[in-house]
Design an enzyme around this catalytic site. Structure first.
Site, PDB file in Angstrom:
ATOM      1  N   ASP A 145       0.850  -1.647  -0.045  1.00 39.96           N
ATOM      2  CA  ASP A 145       0.168  -0.328   0.284  1.00 39.96           C
ATOM      3  C   ASP A 145       0.873   0.889  -0.573  1.00 39.96           C
ATOM      4  O   ASP A 145       0.896   1.874  -0.167  1.00 39.96           O
ATOM      5  CB  ASP A 145      -0.868  -0.342   0.746  1.00 39.96           C
ATOM      6  CG  ASP A 145      -0.400  -0.199   2.633  1.00 39.96           C
ATOM      7  OD1 ASP A 145       0.477  -0.928   2.286  1.00 39.96           O
ATOM      8  OD2 ASP A 145      -0.805  -0.150   3.537  1.00 39.96           O
ATOM      9  N   GLU A 352       6.286   7.349 -19.461  1.00 40.56           N
ATOM     10  CA  GLU A 352       8.458   7.193 -19.697  1.00 40.56           C
ATOM     11  C   GLU A 352       9.029   6.401 -18.737  1.00 40.56           C
ATOM     12  O   GLU A 352       9.758   4.657 -19.250  1.00 40.56           O
ATOM     13  CB  GLU A 352       9.200   7.519 -19.386  1.00 40.56           C
ATOM     14  CG  GLU A 352       9.072   8.445 -20.630  1.00 40.56           C
ATOM     15  CD  GLU A 352       7.694  10.125 -20.636  1.00 40.56           C
ATOM     16  OE1 GLU A 352       7.930  11.217 -20.892  1.00 40.56           O
ATOM     17  OE2 GLU A 352       7.470  10.134 -19.664  1.00 40.56           O
ATOM     18  N   ARG A 459      18.015  15.958 -34.184  1.00 40.80           N
ATOM     19  CA  ARG A 459      16.720  16.696 -34.721  1.00 40.80           C
ATOM     20  C   ARG A 459      16.906  16.999 -36.222  1.00 40.80           C
ATOM     21  O   ARG A 459      16.049  17.135 -37.129  1.00 40.80           O
ATOM     22  CB  ARG A 459      16.297  17.468 -33.925  1.00 40.80           C
ATOM     23  CG  ARG A 459      14.720  18.547 -34.504  1.00 40.80           C
ATOM     24  CD  ARG A 459      14.232  19.408 -33.851  1.00 40.80           C
ATOM     25  NE  ARG A 459      12.690  19.908 -34.255  1.00 40.80           N
ATOM     26  CZ  ARG A 459      12.381  20.998 -33.482  1.00 40.80           C
ATOM     27  NH1 ARG A 459      12.308  21.545 -32.752  1.00 40.80           N
ATOM     28  NH2 ARG A 459      11.328  21.206 -33.880  1.00 40.80           N
TER      29      ARG A 459
END
Length: 607
Positions: A145, A352, A459
């Site tokens: 828990d 992620e 990129r």
């Protein structure tokens, strides 16, 4: 049957106490709260051949609350997988029974102990069962828990509900007490159940010490048409008055184990014949054929695009390859794999930690996961990567949009710590190709690499300099330009800048050697040593913070080889801002002009 299960639960408690007492450390009270839950699971619901732990039809049991390892090992003893002598070697040097479970002791799929990870890994196992293996095995997860406060648990719960994983059962041991105090919800088991139902789960609330009720709850969970959770109200240290539901007893052996064992009725030597699964053969995607992608020298191609093209081609040839992405597949270009092989593509959304954990679960079943997102966002999953190494997992990770060269998006999107982190992971491989042909070859190599491999992609487009037929290898490098005056060592985007700097220097009569260190770990020591010995000095230039990246890898390699050299390290040293890539490279002092200026300093010093 109920009497046997109660006796078995008592044995599990006793053996948990004995193991912790022998070790002088451990978590017996956390184990005692879940003993009834595990006794019923072991004797009636789990389908697992402990004598054949690699049987693909076996159910899977994940101890998300890995600190309850004494209970897990007590179960292994009851199932005949370990002896009593081995049980009492718990936590000793060389023992397979470590403080928290690892795959060193079959049939443990993954290492647990960092809370919040077992259930996300179980999602990967369950996805593998339904979509890849296509076998009816069930994945059982014992959760604590306290770990329900972890966001990664709710990433897993949300995804399992969305994906309809009816082969997944979470057993939540609600014993109320954490390490230092009561948990957020205490014994509000209905509160847990309501939250789970809101995420599309079937939730059953039960007294976790009533073996008949637990048995009924498991049967109900097995019949659910969605992921199921058995939310069990329990007592920490149940069965021994001096620790039962008492704060301050977490993570400690009992003060008087003999008295506690006597209170539980003494030692027992019960054995459980755990039910075997029906025989089953995992599905395998047939291999096809696809030529590895190649590009002409001189083309301008982004390495992130080359990653997607190469991964799709690899998937055509190798049916064990699967791909996961964090909802940026049109940027990482894993969308190309998704289009070509939709049955083996998994959209994990902006989660992620879950994505990494799910990949760990899939590789435990023998699949070859490639997972991709922006390089900056892998930092969210850092603890999961660390634990994947403890699991001895084989993972292939791709981080796109590296460094300041991404441009206008700004520093929140710029991976500037990733090389440092992945280099520090035990047994890792870290790759940063500068062009498309390098990328394609390294993607193919990653499929067969052990451990955790990381591919950093860009990129923007870079010039293809590597001929398609030139061998690119893990641990290798490429001499882009020969020269004996000094050497410029670069990777990724800075290879373009280094070559441009060499052109500027050549116009002034300086012959600069340019070394493309596309393999950052392991690094090409021989090529670096040769550069250090044959030139006046090295300039290392990288689009990364100065700590932990290429520069420190080069310095470490030279130090290990006991080679002294003049080294100038150019890296990003100030917090970047938004701007055009060329502006940002110049502002960071890692563009061609800055490299040439640093070279002139070295040449000037050496005459």
């Amino acid at each position: 049957m109920s009497d046997f299960r109660r006796e078995l639960a008592a044995q599990l408690r006793v053996d948990s106490i004995r193991a912790a007492a022998a070790a002088g450390s451990g978590h017996p009270t956390s184990s005692m709260s879940a003993a009834d839950l595990m006794a019923v699971l072991l004797d009636g619901h789990l389908r697992l051949r402990y004598d054949r732990p690699d049987d693909p039809a076996n159910d899977h049991l994940v101890f998300s609350k890995g600190h309850a390892s004494p209970l897990y090992y007590a179960m292994l003893k009851a199932a005949g997988a370990v002896s009593d002598d081995e049980l009492l070697g718990f936590r000793t040097f060389g023992s397979r029974l470590e403080g928290h479970p690892t795959p060193r002791i079959p049939p443990t799929d993954v290492a647990t102990g960092s809370l919040g990870q077992g259930l996300p890994v179980a999602v990967g196992l369950a996805l593998a069962g339904k979509r890849l293996d296509r076998l009816p095995y069930r994945v059982w997860v014992l959760c604590g828990d306290s770990e329900m406060a972890e966001g990664s648990m709710w990433e897993a719960i949300q995804h399992a509900g969305w994906a309809g994983l009816d082969n997944l059962v979470a057993i939540i041991d609600v014993n109320r007490l954490g390490q230092t105090r009561e948990t957020m919800l205490g014994w509000d088991v209905d509160g847990y159940a309501e939250r789970l139902r809101a995420f599309g789960w079937h939730a059953v609330v039960v007294d976790g010490h009533d073996v008949e009720a637990v048995d009924r709850a498991y049967a109900e969970a097995e019949g659910a048409d969605r992921p199921a959770a058995v939310v069990a109200r329990t007592e920490k240290g149940h069965g021994v008055a001096v620790v039962e539901d008492k704060p301050g007893k977490h993570g400690k052996p009992l003060d008087d184990p003999r008295a506690a064992i006597a209170e539980l009725g003494g030692e027992r030597d019960l054995a459980v014949s755990v039910a075997a699964p029906a025989d089953g053969t995992p599905y395998r995607f047939p291999p096809g054929s696809a030529d590895p992608p190649t590009w002409r020298v001189g083309e301008e191609v982004a390495t992130r695009k080359a990653y997607g093209v190469a991964l799709a081609a690899l998937g055509a040839r190798d049916g064990a390859v699967v791909a996961l992405d964090g909802e940026v597949s049109n940027s990482t270009h894993s969308e190309l794999f998704a289009e070509a092989h939709p049955e083996r593509y998994f959209e994990m959304f902006i989660a992620e930690q879950l994505m990494l954990a799910a990949a760990v679960g899939m590789q435990a079943r023998g699949w070859k996961p490639f997972a991709s997102t922006f390089g900056a966002f892998w930092s969210r999953a850092a603890d999961f990567v660390r634990m994947a190494a403890v699991s001895r997992a084989d993972l292939r990770l791709c981080g796109s949009h590296a460094g300041v060269s991404i441009g206008e998006d700004g520093p929140s999107q710029m991976a500037l710590e990733d090389l440092a982190f992945f280099r520090a992971v035990h047994g890792s491989t870290v790759l940063h190709p500068s062009d498309a042909n390098q990328t394609a070859q390294l993607v193919r190599a990653m499929a067969e690499l052990p451990g955790i491999s990381y591919l950093r992609t860009l990129r923007g487009a870079t010039k293809v300099r590597t001929p398609a037929d030139e061998h690119v290898r893990v641990g290798g490098s490429r001499v882009v330009r020969k020269g004996d005056d000094l050497a410029i060592v670069a990777c990724g985007i800075t290879v373009d800048e280094a070559d441009a700097a060499a052109e500027l220097l050549a116009a002034q009569g300086v012959r600069a050697r340019v070394v493309d260190c596309y393999s950052v770990k392991p690094i090409d020591v021989d090529t670096l040593v040769a550069a250090a010995r044959e030139t006046a000095g090295l300039i290392v230039v990288e689009d990364h913070w100065p700590q932990g990246g290429l520069g420190e890898a080069v310095l470490a390699a030279l130090a290990e080889a006991d080679v002294q050299a003049t080294v100038r390290h150019l890296a990003v040293r100030d917090m970047p801002v938004s701007g055009k890539p060329a502006e940002l490279l110049a502002a960071a002092g890692i563009d061609a002009e800055a490299i040439a200026a640093a070279a002139r300093v070295i040449i000037g010093r050496t005459g």
